[in-house]
Design a protein around this motif. Structure first.
Motif, PDB file in Angstrom:
ATOM      1  N   ILE A 241       0.854  -1.185   0.000  1.00 58.08           N
ATOM      2  CA  ILE A 241       0.000   0.000   0.000  1.00 58.08           C
ATOM      3  C   ILE A 241       0.894   1.241   0.000  1.00 58.08           C
ATOM      4  O   ILE A 241       2.086   1.143   0.279  1.00 58.08           O
ATOM      5  CB  ILE A 241      -0.964   0.018   1.210  1.00 58.08           C
ATOM      6  CG1 ILE A 241      -0.187   0.104   2.530  1.00 58.08           C
ATOM      7  CG2 ILE A 241      -1.857  -1.219   1.194  1.00 58.08           C
ATOM      8  CD1 ILE A 241      -1.087   0.319   3.742  1.00 58.08           C
ATOM      9  N   THR A 242       0.303   2.381  -0.327  1.00 62.66           N
ATOM     10  CA  THR A 242       1.073   3.630  -0.392  1.00 62.66           C
ATOM     11  C   THR A 242       0.588   4.603   0.668  1.00 62.66           C
ATOM     12  O   THR A 242      -0.624   4.792   0.832  1.00 62.66           O
ATOM     13  CB  THR A 242       0.911   4.284  -1.784  1.00 62.66           C
ATOM     14  OG1 THR A 242       1.354   3.365  -2.775  1.00 62.66           O
ATOM     15  CG2 THR A 242       1.723   5.568  -1.891  1.00 62.66           C
ATOM     16  N   LEU A 243       1.545   5.196   1.372  1.00 60.46           N
ATOM     17  CA  LEU A 243       1.224   6.292   2.278  1.00 60.46           C
ATOM     18  C   LEU A 243       1.740   7.581   1.649  1.00 60.46           C
ATOM     19  O   LEU A 243       2.938   7.705   1.373  1.00 60.46           O
ATOM     20  CB  LEU A 243       1.878   6.089   3.643  1.00 60.46           C
ATOM     21  CG  LEU A 243       1.723   7.279   4.602  1.00 60.46           C
ATOM     22  CD1 LEU A 243       0.264   7.522   4.951  1.00 60.46           C
ATOM     23  CD2 LEU A 243       2.538   7.057   5.878  1.00 60.46           C
ATOM     24  N   CYS A 244       0.822   8.506   1.392  1.00 57.42           N
ATOM     25  CA  CYS A 244       1.203   9.797   0.815  1.00 57.42           C
ATOM     26  C   CYS A 244       0.963  10.882   1.857  1.00 57.42           C
ATOM     27  O   CYS A 244      -0.172  11.208   2.172  1.00 57.42           O
ATOM     28  CB  CYS A 244       0.361  10.064  -0.438  1.00 57.42           C
ATOM     29  SG  CYS A 244       0.704  11.670  -1.155  1.00 57.42           S
ATOM     30  N   SER A 245       2.060  11.390   2.409  1.00 61.30           N
ATOM     31  CA  SER A 245       1.946  12.461   3.392  1.00 61.30           C
ATOM     32  C   SER A 245       2.072  13.805   2.690  1.00 61.30           C
ATOM     33  O   SER A 245       2.770  13.927   1.679  1.00 61.30           O
ATOM     34  CB  SER A 245       3.043  12.267   4.440  1.00 61.30           C
ATOM     35  OG  SER A 245       3.452  13.498   4.948  1.00 61.30           O
ATOM     36  N   MET A 246       1.368  14.813   3.219  1.00 59.98           N
ATOM     37  CA  MET A 246       1.438  16.159   2.602  1.00 59.98           C
ATOM     38  C   MET A 246       1.128  17.209   3.660  1.00 59.98           C
ATOM     39  O   MET A 246       0.629  16.884   4.739  1.00 59.98           O
ATOM     40  CB  MET A 246       0.421  16.253   1.459  1.00 59.98           C
ATOM     41  CG  MET A 246      -1.000  16.338   1.956  1.00 59.98           C
ATOM     42  SD  MET A 246      -2.258  15.963   0.735  1.00 59.98           S
ATOM     43  CE  MET A 246      -2.359  14.186   0.891  1.00 59.98           C
ATOM     44  N   GLY A 247       1.377  18.471   3.330  1.00 65.19           N
ATOM     45  CA  GLY A 247       1.009  19.556   4.236  1.00 65.19           C
ATOM     46  C   GLY A 247      -0.410  20.022   3.979  1.00 65.19           C
ATOM     47  O   GLY A 247      -1.005  19.696   2.947  1.00 65.19           O
ATOM     48  N   ASP A 248      -0.971  20.787   4.927  1.00 66.89           N
ATOM     49  CA  ASP A 248      -2.339  21.300   4.753  1.00 66.89           C
ATOM     50  C   ASP A 248      -2.426  22.245   3.544  1.00 66.89           C
ATOM     51  O   ASP A 248      -3.431  22.256   2.828  1.00 66.89           O
ATOM     52  CB  ASP A 248      -2.818  22.034   6.015  1.00 66.89           C
ATOM     53  CG  ASP A 248      -1.780  23.010   6.558  1.00 66.89           C
ATOM     54  OD1 ASP A 248      -0.693  22.557   6.947  1.00 66.89           O
ATOM     55  OD2 ASP A 248      -2.053  24.225   6.569  1.00 66.89           O
TER      56      ASP A 248
ATOM     57  N   ILE B 277      -4.355   3.394  -1.156  1.00 65.32           N
ATOM     58  CA  ILE B 277      -3.522   4.545  -0.770  1.00 65.32           C
ATOM     59  C   ILE B 277      -4.128   5.280   0.427  1.00 65.32           C
ATOM     60  O   ILE B 277      -5.355   5.303   0.589  1.00 65.32           O
ATOM     61  CB  ILE B 277      -3.351   5.517  -1.975  1.00 65.32           C
ATOM     62  CG1 ILE B 277      -2.382   6.641  -1.624  1.00 65.32           C
ATOM     63  CG2 ILE B 277      -4.671   6.077  -2.463  1.00 65.32           C
ATOM     64  CD1 ILE B 277      -1.910   7.457  -2.841  1.00 65.32           C
ATOM     65  N   ILE B 278      -3.254   5.843   1.225  1.00 67.28           N
ATOM     66  CA  ILE B 278      -3.676   6.687   2.352  1.00 67.28           C
ATOM     67  C   ILE B 278      -3.148   8.086   2.084  1.00 67.28           C
ATOM     68  O   ILE B 278      -1.936   8.281   1.952  1.00 67.28           O
ATOM     69  CB  ILE B 278      -3.090   6.167   3.684  1.00 67.28           C
ATOM     70  CG1 ILE B 278      -3.564   4.740   3.958  1.00 67.28           C
ATOM     71  CG2 ILE B 278      -3.445   7.105   4.833  1.00 67.28           C
ATOM     72  CD1 ILE B 278      -2.641   3.957   4.862  1.00 67.28           C
ATOM     73  N   PHE B 279      -4.046   9.047   1.966  1.00 66.13           N
ATOM     74  CA  PHE B 279      -3.642  10.447   1.870  1.00 66.13           C
ATOM     75  C   PHE B 279      -3.637  11.002   3.290  1.00 66.13           C
ATOM     76  O   PHE B 279      -4.694  11.070   3.935  1.00 66.13           O
ATOM     77  CB  PHE B 279      -4.626  11.236   0.996  1.00 66.13           C
ATOM     78  CG  PHE B 279      -4.619  10.805  -0.444  1.00 66.13           C
ATOM     79  CD1 PHE B 279      -3.559  11.148  -1.275  1.00 66.13           C
ATOM     80  CD2 PHE B 279      -5.664  10.053  -0.973  1.00 66.13           C
ATOM     81  CE1 PHE B 279      -3.549  10.752  -2.615  1.00 66.13           C
ATOM     82  CE2 PHE B 279      -5.662   9.655  -2.300  1.00 66.13           C
ATOM     83  CZ  PHE B 279      -4.596   9.995  -3.123  1.00 66.13           C
ATOM     84  N   MET B 280      -2.472  11.358   3.762  1.00 65.61           N
ATOM     85  CA  MET B 280      -2.358  11.819   5.146  1.00 65.61           C
ATOM     86  C   MET B 280      -1.884  13.272   5.178  1.00 65.61           C
ATOM     87  O   MET B 280      -0.762  13.571   4.787  1.00 65.61           O
ATOM     88  CB  MET B 280      -1.386  10.934   5.930  1.00 65.61           C
ATOM     89  CG  MET B 280      -1.293  11.344   7.385  1.00 65.61           C
ATOM     90  SD  MET B 280      -0.251  10.265   8.367  1.00 65.61           S
ATOM     91  CE  MET B 280       1.362  10.757   7.784  1.00 65.61           C
TER      92      MET B 280
END
Ligand SMILES: Cc1ncc(C[n+]2csc(CCOP(=O)(O)OP(=O)(O)O)c2C)c(N)n1
Ligand SMILES: [Mg+2]
Length: 341
Positions: free
Chosen positions: A136-143, A165-168
């Motif tokens: 699975i993919t974890l995609c972290s990003m800023g607000d 995918i997880i958009f975090m």
């Protein structure tokens, strides 16, 4: 999670904190060039999230990436050497602070363009689904990146393909100096809702809360229930980057958030209550300080990338008549994917 697992979460958060403090110091000594975005205050997010993933799951994040590199398989030596622009760094000193990556461990980096990594992360997830790798993919990003066009393209595509995918969102409540209410007209949950995406708000100052939320959404991704969205509320203690005088936020606000420090609160609310001793924690603190000191010495003593590798990873084919230091650069025979052969 057993005691060793809990202590490891503490160790990782302390390592990131010490690493970032040392980076700030080395930046002021001009050992590190370019931009430097520090992760102080947000440690529980990368540590809690990473602890819920498999070692070969794909992870992508923005330029605030040193902590992510450390929890996804790179050593403090390698990450610090990258910040110093040295050949021993995670990408051979070519990426610098914003582009820490570790492909062997499926950590695809550190991206300097806001939101640019979201479609790439979605592509990784769709590829894993298509190939049946189970990753699975974890995609972290800023607000701030939730206002960029690629955010909407990525969520739309991920939902359409039911991608694993997880958009975090690491919602530190500011995009540079602009507070959330000024840069976004709707609450974060509504952005996820517009793609009919499962979403949760998470306390990003609580490493166990982050870990538990990640366990839930990772399970959804692994069992074919598609993409999820996490709005992880956190706070960064320092300015946007070392170049930011940080005048928009009040001292009172910063101090209020420091009272909920993710490391000290984890120690007092969880570890000490479970019978961990202060001496055990102090031993970990000393060990990470030594690890970071060693990383700085290693980086400082490491060589810069060799000049004749300057154009590797830039051109597929050598270009004639390129000059280095005023003399004609003779590329070694043929390049393929940046490697001389
Ligand atoms: C496409 C693009 N526009 C603008 C910038 C300049 N910029 C760099 S960071 C940033 C703010 C991003 O804030 P956020 O997504 O909340 O991330 P944080 O720094 O808080 O982790 C901006 C506008 C950029 N790098 N890329
Ligand atoms: Mg932000």
């Amino acid at each position: 999670m057993d005691k060793d697992g809990l202590l490891n979460l503490y160790r990782q958060m302390q390592l990131i904190r010490a690493f970032e403090d040392a980076s700030a110091q080395q930046y002021t000594r001009a050992k590190i060039g370019g931009f430097l975005h520090l992760y102080n205050g947000q440690e529980a997010v990368a540590v809690g999230a990473s602890s819920a993933l498999n070692p070969d799951d794909d992870v992508v994040c923005n330029y605030r990436d040193h902590g992510w590199g450390l929890v996804r398989g790179s050593t403090a030596r390698e990450v610090m050497a990258e910040l110093f622009g040295r050949a021993t760094g995670t990408t051979g000193g070519r990426g610098g602070s914003m582009h820490v990556a570790n492909v062997k461990h499926h950590f695809w980096g550190g991206y300097g363009i806001v939101g640019a990594h979201l479609p790439l992360a979605t592509g990784l997830a769709v590829a894993a689904q298509y190939l049946g790798t189970g990753r699975i993919t974890l995609c972290s990003m800023g607000d701030g990146s939730t206002n960029i066009g690629t955010f909407h393209a990525a969520l739309n595509w991920a939902k359409l393909w039911n991608a694993p995918i997880i958009f975090m969102v690491e919602n530190n409540q500011y995009a540079m100096g602009t507070p959330y209410e000024i840069h976004s007209p709707v609450p974060m949950s509504r952005k996820a809702a517009s793609y009919d995406m499962y979403s949760e708000d998470v306390d990003g100052m609580d490493v166990m809360a982050v870990r538990e939320a990640l366990c839930r959404v990772a399970d959804r991704a692994r069992t074919g229930q598609g993409p999820s969205f996490l709005n992880v509320i956190t706070y960064r203690y320092r300015g946007h980057s070392m170049a930011d005088p940080d005048v928009q936020r009040s001292k009172e606000e910063i101090n209020l958030w420091k009272q909920r420090d993710p490391i000290t609160s984890f120690a007092s609310n969880v570890l000490l209550k479970k019978g961990v001793t202060t001496a055990e924690l102090e031993a970990i603190d000393a060990a990470v300080e030594a690890e970071v000191d060693d990383a700085v010495k290693f980086a400082d003593a490491s060589p810069e990338p060799a000049r004749d590798t300057l154009f590797n990873y830039v051109y597929q084919q050598p270009v004639e008549n390129m000059q280095i230091d005023g003399s004609l650069f003779k590329p070694p025979t043929l390049y393929r994917n940046g490697h001389a052969r």
